[in-house]
Design an enzyme around this catalytic site. Structure first.
Site, PDB file in Angstrom:
ATOM      1  N   GLN A  88       1.010  -1.349   0.130  1.00  0.00           N
ATOM      2  CA  GLN A  88       0.035  -0.147  -0.016  1.00  0.00           C
ATOM      3  C   GLN A  88       0.884   1.302   0.089  1.00  0.00           C
ATOM      4  O   GLN A  88       0.599   2.165  -0.655  1.00  0.00           O
ATOM      5  CB  GLN A  88      -0.940  -0.001   1.204  1.00  0.00           C
ATOM      6  CG  GLN A  88      -1.896  -1.206   1.219  1.00  0.00           C
ATOM      7  CD  GLN A  88      -2.618  -1.113   2.508  1.00  0.00           C
ATOM      8  OE1 GLN A  88      -2.465  -0.596   3.602  1.00  0.00           O
ATOM      9  NE2 GLN A  88      -3.752  -1.791   2.603  1.00  0.00           N
ATOM     10  N   TRP A  89       1.779   1.092   0.727  1.00  0.00           N
ATOM     11  CA  TRP A  89       2.823   2.240   1.156  1.00  0.00           C
ATOM     12  C   TRP A  89       3.492   2.623  -0.157  1.00  0.00           C
ATOM     13  O   TRP A  89       3.629   3.827  -0.611  1.00  0.00           O
ATOM     14  CB  TRP A  89       3.979   1.920   2.000  1.00  0.00           C
ATOM     15  CG  TRP A  89       4.659   3.074   2.563  1.00  0.00           C
ATOM     16  CD1 TRP A  89       5.367   3.905   2.337  1.00  0.00           C
ATOM     17  CD2 TRP A  89       4.796   3.097   4.144  1.00  0.00           C
ATOM     18  NE1 TRP A  89       5.908   4.857   3.011  1.00  0.00           N
ATOM     19  CE2 TRP A  89       5.597   4.111   4.288  1.00  0.00           C
ATOM     20  CE3 TRP A  89       4.442   2.413   5.353  1.00  0.00           C
ATOM     21  CZ2 TRP A  89       6.149   4.984   5.374  1.00  0.00           C
ATOM     22  CZ3 TRP A  89       4.745   3.123   6.375  1.00  0.00           C
ATOM     23  CH2 TRP A  89       5.641   4.094   6.556  1.00  0.00           C
ATOM     24  N   ARG A 149       2.630   2.774  -3.193  1.00  0.00           N
ATOM     25  CA  ARG A 149       1.732   3.204  -4.233  1.00  0.00           C
ATOM     26  C   ARG A 149       2.035   4.902  -4.012  1.00  0.00           C
ATOM     27  O   ARG A 149       1.755   5.687  -5.078  1.00  0.00           O
ATOM     28  CB  ARG A 149       0.356   3.091  -3.851  1.00  0.00           C
ATOM     29  CG  ARG A 149      -0.020   1.791  -3.924  1.00  0.00           C
ATOM     30  CD  ARG A 149       0.213   0.937  -5.271  1.00  0.00           C
ATOM     31  NE  ARG A 149      -0.205   1.935  -6.443  1.00  0.00           N
ATOM     32  CZ  ARG A 149      -1.547   1.618  -6.801  1.00  0.00           C
ATOM     33  NH1 ARG A 149      -2.408   0.777  -6.277  1.00  0.00           N
ATOM     34  NH2 ARG A 149      -2.174   2.333  -7.740  1.00  0.00           N
ATOM     35  N   ARG A 198       3.932   7.322  -5.034  1.00  0.00           N
ATOM     36  CA  ARG A 198       5.337   7.551  -5.834  1.00  0.00           C
ATOM     37  C   ARG A 198       6.129   8.702  -5.879  1.00  0.00           C
ATOM     38  O   ARG A 198       7.288   9.149  -6.346  1.00  0.00           O
ATOM     39  CB  ARG A 198       4.523   7.737  -7.182  1.00  0.00           C
ATOM     40  CG  ARG A 198       3.916   6.487  -7.717  1.00  0.00           C
ATOM     41  CD  ARG A 198       2.822   6.630  -8.696  1.00  0.00           C
ATOM     42  NE  ARG A 198       1.750   7.627  -8.384  1.00  0.00           N
ATOM     43  CZ  ARG A 198       0.669   7.865  -9.333  1.00  0.00           C
ATOM     44  NH1 ARG A 198       0.781   7.435 -10.214  1.00  0.00           N
ATOM     45  NH2 ARG A 198      -0.191   8.773  -8.676  1.00  0.00           N
ATOM     46  N   ALA A 227      15.986  -8.979  -1.033  1.00  0.00           N
ATOM     47  CA  ALA A 227      15.920 -10.261  -0.520  1.00  0.00           C
ATOM     48  C   ALA A 227      16.381 -11.454  -1.678  1.00  0.00           C
ATOM     49  O   ALA A 227      16.561 -12.555  -1.609  1.00  0.00           O
ATOM     50  CB  ALA A 227      14.270 -10.811  -0.567  1.00  0.00           C
ATOM     51  N   ARG A 252      12.761 -16.824  -2.073  1.00  0.00           N
ATOM     52  CA  ARG A 252      11.897 -15.931  -1.357  1.00  0.00           C
ATOM     53  C   ARG A 252      10.483 -16.039  -1.663  1.00  0.00           C
ATOM     54  O   ARG A 252       9.531 -15.395  -1.067  1.00  0.00           O
ATOM     55  CB  ARG A 252      12.186 -14.331  -1.594  1.00  0.00           C
ATOM     56  CG  ARG A 252      12.257 -13.894  -2.900  1.00  0.00           C
ATOM     57  CD  ARG A 252      12.664 -12.338  -3.136  1.00  0.00           C
ATOM     58  NE  ARG A 252      12.778 -12.019  -4.414  1.00  0.00           N
ATOM     59  CZ  ARG A 252      13.017 -10.851  -4.702  1.00  0.00           C
ATOM     60  NH1 ARG A 252      13.231 -10.007  -3.977  1.00  0.00           N
ATOM     61  NH2 ARG A 252      13.324 -11.019  -6.157  1.00  0.00           N
ATOM     62  N   HIS A 283       0.604  15.002   2.148  1.00  0.00           N
ATOM     63  CA  HIS A 283      -0.585  14.066   1.106  1.00  0.00           C
ATOM     64  C   HIS A 283      -0.556  12.497   1.557  1.00  0.00           C
ATOM     65  O   HIS A 283      -1.596  11.989   1.617  1.00  0.00           O
ATOM     66  CB  HIS A 283       0.224  14.272  -0.266  1.00  0.00           C
ATOM     67  CG  HIS A 283      -0.927  13.485  -1.252  1.00  0.00           C
ATOM     68  ND1 HIS A 283      -1.914  13.838  -1.708  1.00  0.00           N
ATOM     69  CD2 HIS A 283      -0.804  12.152  -2.208  1.00  0.00           C
ATOM     70  CE1 HIS A 283      -2.573  13.061  -2.488  1.00  0.00           C
ATOM     71  NE2 HIS A 283      -1.970  12.248  -2.737  1.00  0.00           N
ATOM     72  N   ARG A 288      -3.182   8.319   4.595  1.00  0.00           N
ATOM     73  CA  ARG A 288      -3.229   6.889   5.385  1.00  0.00           C
ATOM     74  C   ARG A 288      -3.388   7.114   6.715  1.00  0.00           C
ATOM     75  O   ARG A 288      -3.197   6.291   7.659  1.00  0.00           O
ATOM     76  CB  ARG A 288      -1.560   6.459   5.379  1.00  0.00           C
ATOM     77  CG  ARG A 288      -1.282   6.168   3.678  1.00  0.00           C
ATOM     78  CD  ARG A 288      -2.186   5.200   3.039  1.00  0.00           C
ATOM     79  NE  ARG A 288      -1.946   4.920   1.842  1.00  0.00           N
ATOM     80  CZ  ARG A 288      -2.672   3.854   1.024  1.00  0.00           C
ATOM     81  NH1 ARG A 288      -3.544   3.258   1.556  1.00  0.00           N
ATOM     82  NH2 ARG A 288      -2.350   3.651  -0.220  1.00  0.00           N
TER      83      ARG A 288
END
Ligand SMILES: Cc1cc2nc3c(=O)[nH]c(=O)nc-3n(C[C@H](O)[C@H](O)[C@H](O)COP(=O)(O)OP(=O)(O)OC[C@H]3O[C@@H](n4cnc5c(N)ncnc54)[C@H](O)[C@@H]3O)c2cc1C
Length: 295
Positions: free
Chosen positions: A89-90, A92, A94, A103, A172, A194, A199
């Site tokens: 979610q985070w 997104r 940009r 990984a 992974r 923003h 959030r």
């Protein structure tokens, strides 16, 4: 000329703010403070206007009138450890710079998120993306037990794959989205606002809201006046569309909520007469409720 700093924020550099089971937010560095916003704004307004408003008034004016670029003069760099489902979610957002642990290069730790019992709830009937009423204890325990078992099994398979010579970048694939990742995240204050406006909102998933709350707590140390203005004019603001303004006028003239909504074209019931639980009319009533609570 010395580097502008905020002693309270300097003391926070490197301090881990725990979030969820294994996550945290750390302020790594920052540049600028409330003064940097004022300094940038005064360049564009020119020295002749210096005495027109004090610094706090100027920042509040900039926020109200969406004069945004002075807020870009402040930067934050965070180290964030977060579950992959929150990271999705985070990421997104940009308008930040980001570097994530690889990984392919590193072996991930056996750390995965298991929500606290109160956070395992029914699917919301109103919000298709959200949680609603509490679940029976057995259902909560069963979900949490399954999550723990599946995650442990997945990690055991991951280790087996590594031991069997499978490349880290392939092994992974066995790890689910409850596992943790981490990254450096650099963002300016305008874009942080923003991010926070989206959030911190009750519509955002609880887990990312907890991270947003920590970011806001840290950001407020660096720019208390800008955060005060953000809370006043963005988080605490109400947007009223044209129909909503019309309904509000009718309410002020003495109409009932139902009559005002009907006249303004904000539906509260379907064609068959059943009451609506979502939509423009319902959201307008929710805004009115917020206003009543604020009084
Ligand atoms: C409650 C909630 C539910 C969501 N549900 C879903 C979902 O179900 N599915 C899903 O895919 N996403 C979902 N999202 C993600 C959402 O659609 C946005 O991608 C995310 O919130 C980032 O918003 P943003 O683009 O405004 O932010 P940023 O990427 O930070 O951009 C900030 C601003 O920069 C400008 N900008 C940046 N890049 C561009 C560009 N390429 N073109 C034009 N303008 C640009 C825009 O003005 C934008 O508002 C959800 C978000 C929230 C908060």
């Amino acid at each position: 000329m010395s580097r502008p700093n905020v002693p309270g924020a300097d003391r926070e550099i490197g301090v881990r703010h725990p979030v969820l089971l294994h996550g945290y937010v750390v302020l790594v560095d920052y540049m600028g403070n409330d003064n940097a916003i004022v300094q940038a704004a005064r360049v564009s307004y020119g020295p002749g206007t210096k005495t027109v408003r004090d610094d706090r008034g100027l920042i509040r004016y900039l926020m109200r009138h969406r004069h945004t670029t002075p807020f870009e003069m402040v930067e934050f760099k965070f180290l964030v450890r977060l579950p992959i489902f929150v990271a999705r979610q985070w990421v997104r957002h940009r308008t930040a710079s980001l570097n994530e642990i690889s990984a392919r290069y590193s072996v991930l730790e056996e750390e995965y998120e298991v929500p606290v019992p109160e956070e395992v709830r029914h699917q919301s009937s109103r919000n298709r993306q959200g949680r609603g009423d509490p679940l029976p204890e057995e259902a909560v325990a069963s979900f949490r037990g399954d999550l723990d078992r599946v995650s442990r099994d997945a990690y055991a398979s991951y280790q087996r794959a590594l031991e069997g010579g499978v490349a880290r970048e392939t092994a992974r694939l066995l790890l689910p989205v409850a596992f943790y990742t981490q990254w450096y995240w650099k963002i300016n204050l305008y874009n942080l606002f923003h991010f926070l406006s989206l959030r911190l909102d009750p519509h955002a998933q609880e887990e990312i809201r907890l991270y947003a709350a920590e970011l806001a707590k840290i950001g407020r140390l660096v720019c208390p006046v800008a955060f005060e203005a953000f809370e006043e004019f963005q988080i605490g603001a109400l947007w009223l569309g044209r129909r909503e303004q019309r309904a509000l006028r009718l309410l002020l003239e003495g109409a009932t909520s139902n009559a005002a909504c009907a006249a303004a074209g904000l539906p509260l019931s379907r064609e068959d007469g059943t009451p609506m639980t979502t939509g423009e009319g319902v959201e307008f009533l929710e805004k009115l409720a917020r206003v009543r609570e604020a009084l």
